[in-house]
Structures are given as structure tokens and as C-alpha cells.
Design a protein around this motif. Structure first.
Motif, mmCIF file in Angstrom:
data_model
loop_
_atom_site.group_PDB
_atom_site.id
_atom_site.type_symbol
_atom_site.label_atom_id
_atom_site.label_comp_id
_atom_site.label_asym_id
_atom_site.label_seq_id
_atom_site.Cartn_x
_atom_site.Cartn_y
_atom_site.Cartn_z
ATOM 1 N N LEU A 75 1.658 -0.006 2.109
ATOM 2 C CA LEU A 75 1.492 -1.462 2.042
ATOM 3 C C LEU A 75 2.845 -2.160 2.116
ATOM 4 O O LEU A 75 3.005 -3.156 2.830
ATOM 5 N N LEU A 76 3.813 -1.631 1.402
ATOM 6 C CA LEU A 76 5.158 -2.211 1.431
ATOM 7 C C LEU A 76 5.761 -2.119 2.833
ATOM 8 O O LEU A 76 6.340 -3.087 3.340
ATOM 9 N N TRP A 77 5.612 -0.964 3.481
ATOM 10 C CA TRP A 77 6.120 -0.790 4.852
ATOM 11 C C TRP A 77 5.486 -1.829 5.773
ATOM 12 O O TRP A 77 6.169 -2.471 6.575
ATOM 13 N N GLY A 78 4.175 -1.981 5.664
ATOM 14 C CA GLY A 78 3.479 -2.959 6.497
ATOM 15 C C GLY A 78 3.995 -4.366 6.288
ATOM 16 O O GLY A 78 4.118 -5.149 7.242
ATOM 17 N N MET A 79 4.322 -4.706 5.042
ATOM 18 C CA MET A 79 4.856 -6.029 4.745
ATOM 19 C C MET A 79 6.230 -6.219 5.390
ATOM 20 O O MET A 79 6.484 -7.243 6.025
ATOM 21 N N VAL A 80 7.094 -5.247 5.216
ATOM 22 C CA VAL A 80 8.478 -5.376 5.670
ATOM 23 C C VAL A 80 8.592 -5.248 7.185
ATOM 24 O O VAL A 80 9.289 -6.026 7.833
ATOM 25 N N PHE A 84 2.597 -7.586 7.536
ATOM 26 C CA PHE A 84 1.295 -7.506 6.864
ATOM 27 C C PHE A 84 1.352 -8.241 5.531
ATOM 28 O O PHE A 84 2.344 -8.168 4.814
ATOM 29 N N ARG A 85 0.299 -8.952 5.196
ATOM 30 C CA ARG A 85 0.202 -9.651 3.915
ATOM 31 C C ARG A 85 -0.950 -9.063 3.107
ATOM 32 O O ARG A 85 -2.115 -9.328 3.405
ATOM 33 N N PRO A 86 -0.629 -8.240 2.109
ATOM 34 C CA PRO A 86 -1.699 -7.644 1.307
ATOM 35 C C PRO A 86 -2.399 -8.709 0.463
ATOM 36 O O PRO A 86 -1.777 -9.688 0.040
ATOM 37 N N ASP A 87 -3.681 -8.500 0.245
ATOM 38 C CA ASP A 87 -4.394 -9.414 -0.652
ATOM 39 C C ASP A 87 -4.359 -8.844 -2.071
ATOM 40 O O ASP A 87 -3.774 -7.791 -2.318
ATOM 41 N N ARG A 88 -4.961 -9.543 -2.994
ATOM 42 C CA ARG A 88 -4.899 -9.129 -4.402
ATOM 43 C C ARG A 88 -5.544 -7.766 -4.626
ATOM 44 O O ARG A 88 -5.145 -7.024 -5.521
ATOM 45 N N PHE A 89 -6.523 -7.402 -3.805
ATOM 46 C CA PHE A 89 -7.162 -6.102 -3.959
ATOM 47 C C PHE A 89 -6.255 -4.980 -3.463
ATOM 48 O O PHE A 89 -6.229 -3.888 -4.050
ATOM 49 N N ASP A 90 -5.504 -5.230 -2.401
ATOM 50 C CA ASP A 90 -4.505 -4.265 -1.944
ATOM 51 C C ASP A 90 -3.469 -4.021 -3.042
ATOM 52 O O ASP A 90 -3.131 -2.874 -3.352
ATOM 53 N N VAL A 91 -2.966 -5.106 -3.611
ATOM 54 C CA VAL A 91 -1.937 -4.999 -4.643
ATOM 55 C C VAL A 91 -2.494 -4.298 -5.880
ATOM 56 O O VAL A 91 -1.852 -3.400 -6.435
ATOM 57 N N THR A 92 -3.685 -4.674 -6.295
ATOM 58 C CA THR A 92 -4.301 -4.043 -7.466
ATOM 59 C C THR A 92 -4.504 -2.552 -7.223
ATOM 60 O O THR A 92 -4.190 -1.717 -8.084
ATOM 61 N N GLY A 93 -5.020 -2.207 -6.061
ATOM 62 C CA GLY A 93 -5.225 -0.796 -5.735
ATOM 63 C C GLY A 93 -3.928 -0.011 -5.743
ATOM 64 O O GLY A 93 -3.864 1.115 -6.252
#
Length: 111
Positions: A75-80, A84-93
Motif C-alpha cells: 500500500l505504501l509503495w502504491g502511494m509513493v 494510489f490513495r488507500p481508503d480507511r479500510f486499506d489502512v485499517t487492514g
């Protein structure tokens, strides 16, 4: 110091594996060519090497814990790299996965 070394190795392994997979993806899916694919294969091999440097000698434990690092790192790689912008469920997971990593790797165990 052992925990810091272990965390650093997990981070290095994540960069090698996620970066390697991304390079293969770019080479094939984005038509950047075999050089990208080859670089990805090398990086994936380096991931395998880095994983062996973990202080814990249990293959299953290391790979299970790394799975959680891979989830958060992806998820971090996708953001950088890909915006990619993770939603709250991505972050929680991802946070749940990292708690799992901490329990698997660093919970006190009796000898």
C-alpha cells in the motif's frame, strides 16, 4: 538491537520484493521491456536472500510475519510510486497486519 535489526531487514525485504514485482509488472504490463523484467527478477532474488538474514531461524514464522509487512508495504509503495490513495479500510487492514507481525515476531516466548 535485535528487534531494530529485524525491522530493518523486513523493510529491506519489502523494498526488494515489492520493487521487484513492480519492475516485472512495468516490464510486462506497461511494455517497458525485458530489461525491466530482468531487474525485477534480480530484486526478487535479493528479497529471498534478505529474508534469510532474520535473527529468528524459523522459516514459517519469518514468511508469515513478512506477509503482514508485504501488505502494508504494498500500500505504501502504491502511494509513493503510483499515486494510489488507500481508503480507511486499506489502512485499517494494514495496521491489523502489522500488529500481527509484532505478535508473531516479537512476543515473548519461553525457551
Amino acid at each position: 538491537m535485535t528487534i531494530l535489526r529485524s525491522v530493518a531487514l523486513f523493510a529491506l525485504a519489502a523494498v526488494a520484493e515489492i520493487g521487484g514485482a513492480w519492475l516485472v509488472w512495468q516490464g510486462i504490463r506497461e511494455h517497458r521491456g525485458l530489461l525491466w523484467v530482468g531487474a525485477g527478477v534480480v530484486a526478487l532474488g535479493l528479497y529471498g536472500l534478505v529474508a534469510t538474514l532474520q535473527p529468528d531461524a524459523n522459516f514459517g514464522r519469518i514468511l508469515a510475519a513478512y506477509g503482514g509487512v508485504f501488505v502494508a508495504g504494498s500500500l505504501l509503495w502504491g502511494m509513493v510510486v503510483d499515486g494510489f490513495r488507500p481508503d480507511r479500510f486499506d489502512v485499517t487492514g494494514a495496521l491489523v497486519c502489522l500488529v500481527g507481525v509484532a505478535v508473531i515476531m516479537y512476543a515473548p516466548r519461553s525457551a
